[in-house]
Design an enzyme around this catalytic site. Structure first.
Site, PDB file in Angstrom:
ATOM      1  N   ASP A  67       0.916  -1.516  -0.003  1.00 33.06           N
ATOM      2  CA  ASP A  67       0.117  -0.007   0.206  1.00 33.06           C
ATOM      3  C   ASP A  67       1.152   1.499   0.006  1.00 33.06           C
ATOM      4  O   ASP A  67       1.280   1.257   1.098  1.00 33.06           O
ATOM      5  CB  ASP A  67      -0.832  -0.265   1.344  1.00 33.06           C
ATOM      6  CG  ASP A  67      -1.771   1.095   1.241  1.00 33.06           C
ATOM      7  OD1 ASP A  67      -2.877   1.211   0.538  1.00 33.06           O
ATOM      8  OD2 ASP A  67      -1.797   2.190   1.603  1.00 33.06           O
ATOM      9  N   THR A 100      -2.682   6.222  -4.483  1.00 34.16           N
ATOM     10  CA  THR A 100      -1.353   7.080  -4.165  1.00 34.16           C
ATOM     11  C   THR A 100      -0.181   6.605  -5.276  1.00 34.16           C
ATOM     12  O   THR A 100       0.664   7.436  -4.771  1.00 34.16           O
ATOM     13  CB  THR A 100      -1.171   6.006  -2.863  1.00 34.16           C
ATOM     14  OG1 THR A 100      -1.909   5.051  -2.445  1.00 34.16           O
ATOM     15  CG2 THR A 100      -2.341   7.621  -1.537  1.00 34.16           C
ATOM     16  N   ASP A 396      -9.618   0.926   1.588  1.00 37.54           N
ATOM     17  CA  ASP A 396      -9.230   1.327   0.225  1.00 37.54           C
ATOM     18  C   ASP A 396     -10.802   1.469  -0.398  1.00 37.54           C
ATOM     19  O   ASP A 396     -11.283   1.837  -1.123  1.00 37.54           O
ATOM     20  CB  ASP A 396      -8.726   0.533  -0.648  1.00 37.54           C
ATOM     21  CG  ASP A 396      -7.233   0.998   0.010  1.00 37.54           C
ATOM     22  OD1 ASP A 396      -6.390   1.722   0.398  1.00 37.54           O
ATOM     23  OD2 ASP A 396      -6.044   0.332  -1.364  1.00 37.54           O
TER      24      ASP A 396
HETATM   25  N1  ADP Z   1      -7.464  -7.939 -12.440  1.00 39.30           N
HETATM   26  C1  ADP Z   1      -6.574  -6.424 -12.380  1.00 39.30           C
HETATM   27  N2  ADP Z   1      -5.763  -6.341 -14.057  1.00 39.30           N
HETATM   28  C2  ADP Z   1      -5.386  -5.012 -14.408  1.00 39.30           C
HETATM   29  N3  ADP Z   1      -4.916  -4.050 -13.170  1.00 39.30           N
HETATM   30  C3  ADP Z   1      -5.695  -3.666 -12.734  1.00 39.30           C
HETATM   31  C4  ADP Z   1      -6.987  -4.916 -12.095  1.00 39.30           C
HETATM   32  N4  ADP Z   1      -6.854  -5.088 -10.391  1.00 39.30           N
HETATM   33  C5  ADP Z   1      -6.219  -3.318 -10.505  1.00 39.30           C
HETATM   34  N5  ADP Z   1      -5.440  -3.424 -11.686  1.00 39.30           N
HETATM   35  C6  ADP Z   1      -4.962  -1.921 -11.854  1.00 39.30           C
HETATM   36  O1  ADP Z   1      -3.991  -1.682 -10.354  1.00 39.30           O
HETATM   37  C7  ADP Z   1      -3.502  -0.213 -10.312  1.00 39.30           C
HETATM   38  C8  ADP Z   1      -3.526   0.096  -9.171  1.00 39.30           C
HETATM   39  O2  ADP Z   1      -2.906  -0.627  -8.134  1.00 39.30           O
HETATM   40  P1  ADP Z   1      -2.683  -0.355  -6.236  1.00 39.30           P
HETATM   41  O3  ADP Z   1      -1.370  -1.625  -6.125  1.00 39.30           O
HETATM   42  O4  ADP Z   1      -3.466  -0.521  -6.073  1.00 39.30           O
HETATM   43  O5  ADP Z   1      -1.924   1.083  -6.790  1.00 39.30           O
HETATM   44  P2  ADP Z   1      -2.466   2.209  -6.091  1.00 39.30           P
HETATM   45  O6  ADP Z   1      -1.538   2.676  -4.694  1.00 39.30           O
HETATM   46  O7  ADP Z   1      -2.187   3.630  -6.657  1.00 39.30           O
HETATM   47  O8  ADP Z   1      -4.011   1.969  -5.652  1.00 39.30           O
HETATM   48  C9  ADP Z   1      -4.473   0.569 -11.468  1.00 39.30           C
HETATM   49  O9  ADP Z   1      -4.344   1.343 -12.296  1.00 39.30           O
HETATM   50  C10 ADP Z   1      -6.024  -0.192 -11.506  1.00 39.30           C
HETATM   51  O10 ADP Z   1      -6.608  -0.323 -12.351  1.00 39.30           O
HETATM   52 MG    MG Z   2      -5.048   0.901  -5.017  1.00 39.81          MG
END
Ligand code: ADP
Ligand code: MG
Length: 542
Positions: A67, A100, A396
């Protein structure tokens, strides 16, 4: 460094001795480097297939997470530009609660490409204004690309919550947690001036080890993590009338050591009786107000406990102040500081107050509150680390649902929206022309860092994915195409249910652009030395 030179070549001292100063390209490079290190740290955590970081704080406590907000919260950064990157994450987390990592990684990429432009002798202000224009264009595009959501469409809300939780280690419980998050947000949503407002601070989260994630539950009310003070008290009170007291139910001991000479047993009895009588009067006062539950922020004397038990009052002590405030709001009661002032109208109301066993501990549940918009999520999981990760996942999920409830728009994830923005911004760059064109193009390339990194973290070939995405986006309905990190295929993300609140993406672009611009405009870093202890008796020099 602390000198300026006059035209005649004489040095003029304007800064305090010991001040450190960096100027021009040197200052810029140094800032870029620090900011980019932060974004590099987070980069490998982006997306569902991102890796975790193990963080060890100064006390040796370990956190394992991917995170972004949590990671930057734990690491101690010194460099001012690095601190600005940490600020991006904080702002993003406060404003929208998700995205984030995306914001920080995007800002890092904007700076990396800016540096290349500076190397080609393009002035930072040109880069900044190009980035500004591109970000403006992105905001316009967002307006067109946002897809409206019907708030009764539970399935869509659930997909948004699950997408936000995909990168958290909560496994198959995701579904269950998403359902709880939706119910909780629906419960606290209110209409204000014709707008829906979902303030998730109104949702209390209580964590308790034991059982499994699937036993996480939504409680319509408030949970006080305390036990009932006396075994003789009722364990359950229906139609509760609750006194919220902020003063001790004790007889104040004398301040100074008073010596009381007691010569015979009757005197002793009289003395003890007086204390007992005072405590009894306090309890009578509570009973007279009509209260059958007492939640006290301070201590309760054993004798007072005994009297309350006799009167059938359920009581607990040393309730946290923040809980007292929540209880006041939930039950409509007033926190009374002086017991003398307790009146029947100060009492809060709840359908039921009950002590229940949760794991090894007992907790007091205050349910069916007067104010229906008070809810608690009781998070359960086998290990402490799991409970913590589940809390982050829940945070989240709650945030993204609240974003959708308030703003009603979603966009496809998996790099789809970022690829589409790049596609819209590139022709715009040509239209603007001049040197700014290069900066606007750099912005378009930078935003593709999201699909590129998602691909990289999934072990896919980033170039192939980017090329695939670009060609997919040229086709009809191409704006929904993103990368499915689990299969490596380029798919319709909306259909696949990988969807995110528009607000998360808007905020990420906004805050990344602003911070990158701010760092870009700095060409002079003047740092004061840390104040030294002055030697006694020495006069300061001027
Ligand atoms: N099943 C999935 N396939 C592809 N991308 C995904 C999937 N689930 C989430 N994402 C992508 O992962 C990213 C978010 O990742 P995350 O590690 O939660 O970072 P953040 O802190 O930016 O939210 C977003 O761009 C989201 O669209
Ligand atoms: Mg996220």
């Amino acid at each position: 460094m602390a000198y300026l030179t006059t035209q005649a070549g004489q040095p003029v001292l304007i800064l305090k001795e010991g001040t450190r100063r960096r100027r021009g390209r040197d200052a810029q490079r140094n800032n870029f480097m620090a900011a980019r290190i932060i974004s590099e740290v987070l980069r490998s955590t982006l997306g569902p297939r991102g890796m975790d970081k193990m963080l060890i704080d100064s006390l040796g406590d370990i956190t394992i997470t991917n995170d972004g907000a949590a990671i930057l919260d734990e690491i101690d950064v010194e460099h001012p530009a690095a601190k600005m990157m940490v600020e991006i994450a904080k702002t993003q987390d406060d404003m929208v609660g998700d995205g984030t990592t995306t914001a920080v990684v995007f800002a890092g990429e904007l700076l990396r490409r800016a540096e290349e432009l500076l190397d080609q002798n393009i002035h930072p202000t040109v880069v900044v204004s190009g980035y500004r224009k591109a970000s403006q264009k992105a905001m316009e595009a967002f307006k067109e690309l946002g897809i409206s959501v019907d708030l009764d469409d539970r399935e869509t809300l659930k997909r948004v919550a699950i997408t936000a939780m995909t990168s958290k280690a909560v496994g198959t419980a995701r579904n269950h947690l998403a359902e709880i998050a939706i119910d909780a947000v629906k419960q606290i949503t209110e209409e204000r001036g014709g707008r829906k407002v979902a303030d998730i601070d109104n949702i209390q989260i209580i964590k308790k080890e034991g059982k499994s994630l699937l036993d996480t539950e939504l409680v319509k009310g408030i949970i006080v993590d305390k036990e009932i003070v006396h075994p003789g008290m009722p364990k359950r009170v229906e139609t509760a009338k609750i006194a919220l007291l902020d003063s001790p139910l004790e007889v104040e001991k004398t301040e100074f050591d008073a010596e009381i000479r007691i010569r015979d047993p009757t005197q002793m009895k009289a003395f003890l009786n007086k204390e007992t009588r005072m405590l009894k009067e306090m309890v009578d006062k509570i009973k007279a107000s009509g209260a059958n539950v007492l939640l006290c922020q301070k201590g309760i004397d054993d004798i007072a406990q005994h009297f309350m038990a006799k009167k059938g009052i359920l009581a607990t002590r040393r309730v946290k102040q923040s809980d007292m405030e929540k209880l006041a709001r939930a039950t409509g009661g007033k926190i009374v500081t002086n017991l003398e002032d307790l009146e029947p109208e100060d009492l809060g109301e709840a359908g039921m107050v009950e002590e229940r066993k949760v794991g090894e501990d007992k907790m007091i549940f205050v349910e069916e509150c007067k104010h229906p918009r008070s809810v608690t999520i009781l998070i359960r999981a086998g290990l402490e680390r799991m409970v913590d990760e589940a809390e982050r996942a829940m945070h989240d999920a709650l945030s993204v649902i609240a974003d959708v409830v308030e703003h009603n728009k979603i966009v496809p994830g998996g790099g789809a929206i970022e690829s589409e923005l790049a596609k819209v911004i590139r022709p715009y760059a040509t239209k603007v022309g001049g040197r700014e064109q290069l900066a606007i193009e750099a912005f378009a390339d930078s935003i593709e860092v999201v699909p590129r990194t998602l691909a990289e973290n999934a072990g896919l070939e980033p170039i192939d994915i980017l090329v695939g995405l670009r060609s997919a986006h040229e086709k009809p309905k191409g704006h929904l195409m993103g990368v499915d990190v689990f299969t490596g295929k380029i798919l319709d993300m909306y259909e696949k249910g990988v969807i995110e609140p528009l607000r998360v993406k808007e905020q990420a672009v906004k805050s990344a652009t602003e911070s990158a611009s701010m760092i870009l405009r700095i060409d002079d870093v003047i740092a004061a030395t840390k104040p030294k202890e002055e030697e006694p008796g020495e006069m300061p020099e001027y």
